[in-house]
Design a protein around this motif. Structure first.
Motif, mmCIF file in Angstrom:
data_model
loop_
_atom_site.group_PDB
_atom_site.id
_atom_site.type_symbol
_atom_site.label_atom_id
_atom_site.label_comp_id
_atom_site.label_asym_id
_atom_site.label_seq_id
_atom_site.Cartn_x
_atom_site.Cartn_y
_atom_site.Cartn_z
ATOM 1 N N PRO A 8 9.251 24.261 120.793
ATOM 2 C CA PRO A 8 8.241 23.447 120.104
ATOM 3 C C PRO A 8 8.841 22.878 118.819
ATOM 4 O O PRO A 8 9.857 23.380 118.325
ATOM 5 N N GLU A 9 8.215 21.859 118.259
ATOM 6 C CA GLU A 9 8.779 21.244 117.052
ATOM 7 C C GLU A 9 8.889 22.248 115.910
ATOM 8 O O GLU A 9 9.870 22.274 115.190
ATOM 9 N N THR A 10 7.880 23.095 115.725
ATOM 10 C CA THR A 10 7.934 24.179 114.751
ATOM 11 C C THR A 10 7.713 25.468 115.534
ATOM 12 O O THR A 10 6.795 25.554 116.346
ATOM 13 N N PHE A 11 8.562 26.448 115.292
ATOM 14 C CA PHE A 11 8.469 27.678 116.084
ATOM 15 C C PHE A 11 8.883 28.896 115.266
ATOM 16 O O PHE A 11 9.625 28.786 114.294
ATOM 17 N N ARG A 12 8.382 30.035 115.700
ATOM 18 C CA ARG A 12 8.748 31.310 115.085
ATOM 19 C C ARG A 12 9.926 31.903 115.855
ATOM 20 O O ARG A 12 10.144 31.584 117.030
ATOM 21 N N TYR A 13 10.611 32.778 115.193
ATOM 22 C CA TYR A 13 11.743 33.464 115.819
ATOM 23 C C TYR A 13 11.314 34.149 117.114
ATOM 24 O O TYR A 13 11.975 34.023 118.146
ATOM 25 N N THR A 14 10.189 34.860 117.071
ATOM 26 C CA THR A 14 9.720 35.578 118.260
ATOM 27 C C THR A 14 9.405 34.635 119.414
ATOM 28 O O THR A 14 9.635 34.961 120.576
ATOM 29 N N GLU A 15 8.896 33.468 119.079
ATOM 30 C CA GLU A 15 8.596 32.465 120.103
ATOM 31 C C GLU A 15 9.886 31.956 120.744
ATOM 32 O O GLU A 15 9.964 31.778 121.965
ATOM 33 N N ASP A 47 14.942 16.985 115.196
ATOM 34 C CA ASP A 47 14.789 15.696 115.870
ATOM 35 C C ASP A 47 13.353 15.176 115.790
ATOM 36 O O ASP A 47 13.051 14.102 116.277
ATOM 37 N N GLY A 48 12.480 15.910 115.150
ATOM 38 C CA GLY A 48 11.081 15.496 115.018
ATOM 39 C C GLY A 48 10.851 14.670 113.760
ATOM 40 O O GLY A 48 11.791 14.214 113.100
ATOM 41 N N GLU A 49 9.599 14.518 113.423
ATOM 42 C CA GLU A 49 9.214 13.758 112.238
ATOM 43 C C GLU A 49 9.816 14.400 110.989
ATOM 44 O O GLU A 49 9.761 15.610 110.804
ATOM 45 N N GLN A 50 10.403 13.578 110.128
ATOM 46 C CA GLN A 50 11.107 14.104 108.962
ATOM 47 C C GLN A 50 10.244 14.178 107.712
ATOM 48 O O GLN A 50 10.557 14.906 106.779
ATOM 49 N N LEU A 123 -0.296 17.201 108.517
ATOM 50 C CA LEU A 123 0.957 17.363 107.782
ATOM 51 C C LEU A 123 2.069 16.530 108.404
ATOM 52 O O LEU A 123 3.148 16.430 107.854
ATOM 53 N N GLY A 124 1.801 15.958 109.562
ATOM 54 C CA GLY A 124 2.818 15.226 110.308
ATOM 55 C C GLY A 124 3.329 16.096 111.443
ATOM 56 O O GLY A 124 3.199 17.322 111.417
ATOM 57 N N ALA A 125 3.897 15.474 112.417
ATOM 58 C CA ALA A 125 4.489 16.161 113.569
ATOM 59 C C ALA A 125 3.474 17.053 114.290
ATOM 60 O O ALA A 125 3.801 18.108 114.797
#
Length: 193
Positions: A8-15, A47-50, A123-125
């Motif tokens: 996913p664009e933002t992810f946790r370590y466990t994910e 590579d996602g929204e900056q 927040l974007g993305a």
């Protein structure tokens, strides 16, 4: 083995681990710049929204009901020129404050009124965080003027009144949810109107 695109664009370590990304592969993606560290255990693909505020992203992921409030929310609503040194974030009174790397000032608000005037702010993305409406922020500034100061409250009210479509009746309706704010807010409205 998972690639950066499969995350996913933002992810946790466990994910990432659950999706099959090894520690070694995560370190490689970090070294290559395909992934960036947001905070401890929280990462984001590059590579996602900056144009994303990584501090707010961290808060939103650590505390799903976190809500921008007071000067930070007034600033996003364009009702103050102040730039707070840390982000003002409200959480329900019974919630524990998490460890956050970003500079945050936590405010504990009563659970029964926590959702009054609360909405989502993108927040974007595809990410979002809670934020209080302009009316709720003004009421909170008057309600907490002993801590936040009376001048910022009056400044925000003056800016809000100068906007097209501002309705003092709606502001007072929100104020009635917080009785200590009614009298000072009414007095300020009488002076400014």
């Amino acid at each position: 083995m998972a690639s950066a695109e499969s995350l996913p664009e933002t992810f946790r370590y466990t994910e990432a681990r659950r999706l099959g990304l090894s520690d070694r592969a995560l370190r490689r993606l970090l070294a290559e710049g395909a992934v960036e560290r947001v905070s401890r255990g929280l990462y984001r693909r590059t590579d996602g929204e900056q144009d994303v505020d990584l501090g707010l992203l961290e808060v939103a992921h650590r505390v799903p009901d976190a809500t921008l409030c007071l000067v930070s929310a007034l600033s996003r609503h364009g009702l103050t020129d102040q730039i707070p040194a840390s982000v003002d974030v409200a959480i329900p009174r019974d919630r524990r404050v998490p460890r956050i790397e970003s500079p945050v000032t936590w405010h504990h608000f009563a659970r029964e009124t926590f959702c009054v005037g609360r909405r989502s702010e993108p927040l974007g993305a595809g990410e979002e965080i809670g934020i209080y409406s302009a009316e709720r922020c003004i009421v909170d500034m008057f309600r907490l003027r002993h801590r936040e100061g009376a001048e910022p409250a009056v400044e925000a009210l003056r800016a809000w009144l100068g906007r097209k479509g501002s309705k003092p009746a709606e502001l007072m309706a929100v104020a009635h949810e917080f009785p200590p704010s009614v009298t000072p807010l009414r007095n300020a409205l009488e002076i400014l109107l």
